[in-house]
Design an enzyme around this catalytic site. Sequence first.
Site, PDB file in Angstrom:
ATOM      1  CG  LEU A 100     -23.172   0.993 -20.205  1.00  0.00           C
ATOM      2  CD1 LEU A 100     -22.456  -0.295 -19.798  1.00  0.00           C
ATOM      3  CD2 LEU A 100     -23.891   1.598 -19.004  1.00  0.00           C
ATOM      4  CG  ASP A 134     -20.500   3.554 -31.814  1.00  0.00           C
ATOM      5  OD1 ASP A 134     -20.741   2.536 -32.499  1.00  0.00           O
ATOM      6  OD2 ASP A 134     -21.015   3.772 -30.704  1.00  0.00           O
ATOM      7  CB  VAL A 185     -13.730  -2.295 -31.644  1.00  0.00           C
ATOM      8  CG1 VAL A 185     -14.235  -0.997 -31.058  1.00  0.00           C
ATOM      9  CG2 VAL A 185     -14.817  -3.365 -31.660  1.00  0.00           C
ATOM     10  CE1 TYR A 190     -22.864  -9.201 -24.006  1.00  0.00           C
ATOM     11  CE2 TYR A 190     -23.541 -10.118 -21.887  1.00  0.00           C
ATOM     12  CZ  TYR A 190     -23.189  -9.031 -22.669  1.00  0.00           C
ATOM     13  OH  TYR A 190     -23.156  -7.771 -22.110  1.00  0.00           O
TER      14      TYR A 190
END
Length: 261
Positions: free
Chosen positions: A22, A41, A65, A168
């Site tokens: 995405l 990334d 991140v 998740y």
Amino acid sequence: MAAACRSVKGLVALITGGASGLGLATAERLVGQGATAVLLDLPNSDGETQAKKLGKSCAFAPADVTSEKDVQAALTLAREKFGRVDVAVNCAGIAVASKTYNLKKSQAHTLEDFQRVINVNLIGTFNVIRLVAGEMGQNEPDQGGQRGVIINTASVAAFEGQVGQAAYSASKGGIVGMTLPIARDLAPMGIRVMTIAPGLFGTPLLTTLPDKVRNFLASQVPFPSRLGDPAEYAHLVQAIIENSFLNGEVIRLDGAIRMQP
């Protein structure tokens, strides 16, 4: 009256998870529409190669991140190379499939796996948001008072988590839950915050599955009965950027699917 829409042309976007799926589709669309992109990334990702493919309007920032230092370095790179950051799209994420307790194996879900998913998906997203907000706050506001747009990625699992998705679903539910309060926090700065909750998409995770499995998953989508195209996610990102009245909301992009247990 302030313009309701603005073009993405000329904007600078930071895209986490930008090396594939995405995130990459978003970068491709925005650059194709005249924007500039910084792909954030992991160092071992395909980010550098993908950035080169997109040309001079794209750069790669190797970063985790969850690391304040890494994200700050990515923001510094964006500012030094392109002058500012107008848009942040959070696509970085991981998934672990594990039951809370597996009776057959007499084994509980490990805390390490649970914490890892929360750390990357939820805390990593918040880490980027809090740091990029400071960067966007330095921008000159447009005629409508806007300084930036932040778009997060949740999942339909935030609403209908399946068996084995406790970690998740918790991570994505957290993203859904923090969207409105962060939008309210950043409103005085002229920064909008939105979240997209995708359904089943043709990302690397699903495209590597056997055809039989992918076809079954696609058949569960009411209409259109197929996997989502990452380009459709990217199209929605562009629409959110361009519509200045979208703020503090979660948009499901899922073909009306409601996941079964």
